[in-house]
Design an enzyme around this catalytic site. Structure first.
Site, PDB file in Angstrom:
ATOM      1  N   GLU A   1      84.192  14.984  24.284  1.00 26.48           N
ATOM      2  CA  GLU A   1      83.342  15.449  23.190  1.00 26.48           C
ATOM      3  C   GLU A   1      82.276  14.400  22.855  1.00 26.48           C
ATOM      4  OE1 GLU A   1      86.602  15.110  23.215  1.00 26.48           O
ATOM      5  OE2 GLU A   1      87.366  14.028  21.494  1.00 26.48           O
TER       6      GLU A   1
ATOM      7  N   ASN B   1      64.277  20.927   1.001  1.00 26.27           N
ATOM      8  CA  ASN B   1      64.511  19.557   0.556  1.00 26.27           C
ATOM      9  C   ASN B   1      65.113  18.728   1.680  1.00 26.27           C
ATOM     10  OD1 ASN B   1      66.906  20.896   0.547  1.00 26.27           O
ATOM     11  ND2 ASN B   1      67.602  20.138  -1.433  1.00 26.27           N
TER      12      ASN B   1
ATOM     13  N   GLU C   1      66.578  14.293  -6.210  1.00 25.96           N
ATOM     14  CA  GLU C   1      67.970  14.048  -5.802  1.00 25.96           C
ATOM     15  C   GLU C   1      67.972  12.997  -4.707  1.00 25.96           C
ATOM     16  OE1 GLU C   1      69.141  17.880  -4.394  1.00 25.96           O
ATOM     17  OE2 GLU C   1      67.671  17.910  -2.789  1.00 25.96           O
TER      18      GLU C   1
ATOM     19  N   ASN D   1      91.235  13.647  17.475  1.00 20.28           N
ATOM     20  CA  ASN D   1      90.825  13.932  18.845  1.00 20.28           C
ATOM     21  C   ASN D   1      90.364  15.380  18.933  1.00 20.28           C
ATOM     22  OD1 ASN D   1      90.429  13.761  21.630  1.00 20.28           O
ATOM     23  ND2 ASN D   1      92.510  14.482  22.048  1.00 20.28           N
ATOM     24  N   LEU D   2      89.260  15.599  19.642  1.00 23.28           N
ATOM     25  CA  LEU D   2      88.731  16.939  19.831  1.00 23.28           C
ATOM     26  C   LEU D   2      88.712  17.259  21.312  1.00 23.28           C
ATOM     27  CD1 LEU D   2      87.579  16.038  16.985  1.00 23.28           C
ATOM     28  CD2 LEU D   2      85.759  17.671  17.380  1.00 23.28           C
TER      29      LEU D   2
ATOM     30  N   ASP E   1      89.302  17.214  27.540  1.00 23.58           N
ATOM     31  CA  ASP E   1      89.668  16.231  26.519  1.00 23.58           C
ATOM     32  C   ASP E   1      88.925  14.914  26.727  1.00 23.58           C
ATOM     33  OD1 ASP E   1      90.834  14.578  24.670  1.00 23.58           O
ATOM     34  OD2 ASP E   1      92.899  15.047  25.220  1.00 23.58           O
TER      35      ASP E   1
ATOM     36  N   ASP F   1      72.416  16.078   5.362  1.00 20.70           N
ATOM     37  CA  ASP F   1      72.568  14.984   4.394  1.00 20.70           C
ATOM     38  C   ASP F   1      73.201  13.759   5.047  1.00 20.70           C
ATOM     39  OD1 ASP F   1      71.735  16.847   2.389  1.00 20.70           O
ATOM     40  OD2 ASP F   1      73.792  17.546   2.190  1.00 20.70           O
TER      41      ASP F   1
HETATM   42 CA   LIG Z   1      88.969  14.397  23.369  1.00 22.99          CA
END
Ligand SMILES: [Ca+2]
Ligand SMILES: [Ca+2]
Ligand SMILES: [Ca+2]
Length: 797
Positions: free
Chosen positions: A570, A496, A421, A596-597, A692, A223
């Site tokens: 990432e 859908n 929808e 942050n990932l 990171d 979506d």
């Molecule tokens: Ca990062």
């Protein structure tokens, strides 16, 4: 009937405490799997046996404890199974032996002098197994103390421990014997620690190198709503990955359960190919930004300055029954709720007849007035069958208040043909375009019928064109802009859809979803996990939309990727075998208040890649990774153009320390534009490291000083270009102008390359010159390109 089956299952599995010859040897790794076994935290983690609806009872805290300050008191028991229960699903394992201890006491003066009690496991359905028993003496604390071994063939996906009295079919005939109150304390089940949670990492390459759809290959997202702000495209998506749980053996997950989704997944890009994972926004649920909502489907995003403050408004469906909005300080949050109740619900004027008050899509018009489009689902049964099918009138438009978190006035009907929808509106050249998803017929829409000529078939994206954002009669219908995705992606990709349209740097783009990653994992038998796609959208001269074709190729990359900055690891053009996870602290690239990932689950052979990285003519000198090393001997190869391409540099990840560190490696040959593959190597079977961020640094440019100007000689204009070699070694210099090019080999340190280029005109306007200098810097061949502007001159005077 259930209880009879239950008795049968118990036979032979009962291990009375006294029959156990020897406890299994204690291992250091054993742990107690029971939470709050001493009831010192009240009833936390305990509930009444829910194996049968009749097994009701009342649990309360009592100060009459065997140890500590409290125990649990069980009253109002209605069956012999009425007793306190704790869920051990995911903790106990088949084939393992556990030691169970507990203290139990009953005091009813009318009860027998002694009474047997059971500790019993409910494995789901009608399967109950008595684990340990004890015969208690009235008024005294008795001790359960025994071991039990779960058969290796037992399915333990459901495993709930509870305490009870021995089964009888009509306990109410002698309640003092079978249904007495009892107290329980000091419950423990000690054994092998719970197995680690099964991996959700997607191991296949979900987005193939060179392709741009799906947008990401390491997680799902549905979506999608595309939103442009300050040169970036943000995609807000239903978090289809939330309930994804591939079976550790078969690799197949149960079908998607929308009811468990209360997070919104967010990714962003400034080139439409390399996407940064910003993780999930906890919108709904007990810990959500709006805890009074429980689901977060089909997001929509808008920006508006309210009372002088720039705000971002994230709309979402709270299941099918209502829609809501939370407010962000930026497109990446942080998020807060300005409301304590849902925005769109059963009391929204004009929306009463809408079955599903969901799929909210905002539009902020050029004059600042904002609108919300929402709704879908079964058509009103009061309509004739043909109208229910062709013109179900299930979508609405309503004005938003100036604060963006309220509505004003009454919702108006969007009479979209065959509508189901996913209403969405964008504006182009003064026209409003409303697109929506069409229904699949059936009893909700007056039975299966043939749509009116030109109307959409099932599961297509139709659209309407209007001069007003609040006027959508059926006459504004303009056609189908996107057929069902299964037409392009084949078996297993139907269902859908949900679309949006955004404009980015002069082009229009169409977003939709398809379970293409699910298909790459499981083949044509997909489980409903959807992935985001984007295609370019183009228009006919009359403003109508050219039908969009779905492709794995996707859209062109808008710009090359700039590596000369700190950017999040990432950020993924393509990837294999990795996952991402949010960590504490802000983003080095997006700011302290942005999530942050890190890239995790990095195994030997996994990789991540960036598309079309521009190292420039000078090239990159070094690459720096912010890495938390987990395995000795782990390293990162920086490769050009493919996963097996030439190695431009190797980052040695260093010693496992559990700490984040920046590790830098020299690069060789990283010049010009390349896809960059970071390939991960190290001991097999171990997580190698977490990543990171990345940073590349340029190779320094050759020091060359340029001077360019126009001069007059005998009434004619010349462009004189001078380049001085300020390097400590000879440099090859080429001077390029529109009036000619000249090369100089081996210009000595401090010497000049000089040429006066004849324009053959009496005047010349200011214009560009290009100087290329080639030399050796730090032992590497370097080309530095300098562009300069020469002055203008009029020599006719
Ligand atoms: Ca990062
Ligand atoms: Ca206690
Ligand atoms: Ca992995």
């Amino acid at each position: 009937m259930v209880h009879r089956f239950r008795r049968a299952a118990a036979v032979g599995a009962l291990l009375a405490a006294g029959l156990v010859a020897a406890a299994s040897p204690a291992r250091a790794a054993d742990e107690n799997l029971i939470v709050n076994g001493g009831f010192e935290n009240g009833l936390t983690s305990w509930f009444v046996n829910n194996g049968n609806a009749t097994d009701t009872a009342t649990l309360s805290s009592t100060s009459d404890a065997y140890s500590g300050a409290s125990a649990v008191l069980v009253t109002s028991r209605t069956t012999t199974g009425s007793g306190p229960m704790q869920d051990l699903s995911g903790k106990v394992q088949a084939g393992q032996t556990y030691t169970l201890n507990a203290r139990i006491k009953y005091e009813n003066p009318n009860s027998p002098a002694t009474k047997q009690f059971f500790a019993t496991m409910h494995y789901g359905g009608g399967t109950y197994t008595n684990l340990v028993s004890v015969t208690a003496t009235k008024g005294q604390w008795a001790q359960f103390a025994g071991t039990f071994t779960i058969p290796s063939s037992q399915n333990v996906s459901t495993a709930r421990l509870f305490f009870e009295t021995p089964w009888t079919s009509t306990p109410s005939s002698a309640p003092d014997t079978h249904l007495m109150d009892f107290k329980l304390d000091d419950v423990s089940v000690v054994g092998a620690p719970p197995p680690p949670a099964p991996s959700k990492t997607i191991e296949v390459v979900g987005k193939l190198p060179g392709e741009h759809n799906p947008l990401i290959g390491h997680k799902f997202g549905a979506d999608g709503f595309g939103f442009v702000h300050n040169g970036r495209v943000y995609m807000y998506m239903t978090n289809d990955t939330q309930g994804y749980a591939p079976d550790p053996v078969t690799g197949v997950s149960a079908a998607i359960n929308y009811g468990s989704i209360n997070q919104i997944t967010l990714i962003s890009s400034d080139d439409l190919v390399n996407w940064t994972d910003h993780g999930e926004i906890q919108v709904a649920g007990p810990t959500g930004a709006a805890p009074f909502t429980s689901n977060s489907w089909a997001p929509g995003m808008a920006r508006k300055v309210v009372n002088g403050q720039e705000k971002f408004f994230l709309y979402y469906a709270n299941g099918g029954g209502s829609s809501n909005v939370v407010t962000g300080a930026s497109p990446l949050g942080p998020w807060t709720s300005e409301r304590t109740t849902t925005l769109i619900n059963g009391s929204t004027p004009g929306a009463e007849a809408v079955a599903w008050k969901f799929d909210p899509a905002p539009l902020v018009d050029d004059d600042g007035q904002a609108y919300l489009y929402f709704g879908g689902g079964p058509a009103a049964t009061s309509m004739p069958a043909a109208e229910r099918f062709n013109n179900p009138k299930n979508i609405r438009a309503i004005e938003l208040g100036d604060d963006m978190v309220s509505t004003q006035g009454s919702a108006v009907v969007v009479d979209a043909p065959v509508a189901f929808e996913a209403g969405h509106v964008f504006k182009r050249q003064g026209k409003y375009y409303l697109s929506y998803s069409s229904h699949f017929g059936g009893s909700d829409f007056g039975g299966n019928q043939t749509p009116l000529p030109g109307y959409p078939g099932g599961g297509q994206i139709g659209y309407m064109m209007s001069d007003s954002p609040m006027s959508w009669p059926k006459e504004t219908y303009a056609g189908v802009l996107f057929p069902n995705q299964s037409q392009f992606f084949g078996a297993g990709t139907g269902g859908n859809n949900h679309q949006s349209v955004f404009e980015f740097e002069g082009k229009y783009y169409f977003t939709y979803h398809a379970p293409t990653l699910n298909k790459r994992i499981n083949g044509n038998t997909t489980q409903g996990y959807r992935s985001p796609h984007i295609q370019e959208m183009t228009f006919n001269p009359d403003g109508t939309i050219r039908q969009v074709v779905g492709t794995y190729a996707g859209v062109d990359q808008v710009r090359n990727f700039n590596p000369y900055r700190v950017f999040e690891a990432e950020t993924l053009g393509w990837s294999k075998g990795i996952a991402t996870a949010k960590i504490d602290g802000g983003s080095a690239q997006f700011g302290a208040s942005a999530p942050n990932l890190v890239v995790r689950d990095v195994d030997n052979g996994d990789w991540t890649a960036l598309s079309a990285v521009d190292f420039g003519t000078g090239g990159a000198k070094t690459v720096t990774a912010k890495v938390r090393t987990l395995a000795a001997g782990a390293r990162i190869q920086v490769r050009l153009d493919s996963v097996a391409g030439p190695v431009a540099g190797t980052i040695q990840a260093g010693t496992p320390s559990g700490e984040w560190a920046e590790v830098t490696a020299a690069l060789d040959g990283a010049t010009g534009v390349h896809d960059v593959y970071f390939t991960y190597e190290g001991p097999a079977g171990q997580d190698l490291f977490e990543l990171d961020s990345w940073k590349f640094d340029r190779r320094a440019d050759l020091p060359v000083t340029v001077n360019a100007q126009a001069r007059c000689t005998s009434g004619k204009a010349y462009v004189a270009v001078q380049a001085r070699n300020d390097h400590n070694a000879p440099v090859d210099i080429t001077l390029e102008t529109p009036y000619g090019t000249r090369s100089f080999a081996g210009v000595a340190p401090g010497a000049n390359a000089y040429q006066s280029f004849a324009t053959r005109s009496t005047s010349v306007a200011a214009g560009p010159v290009t100087i290329r200098a080639k030399g050796t810097l730090d032992g590497n061949d370097v080309t530095t390109v300098i562009t300069a502007e020469h002055t203008g001159a009029n020599c006719a005077a």
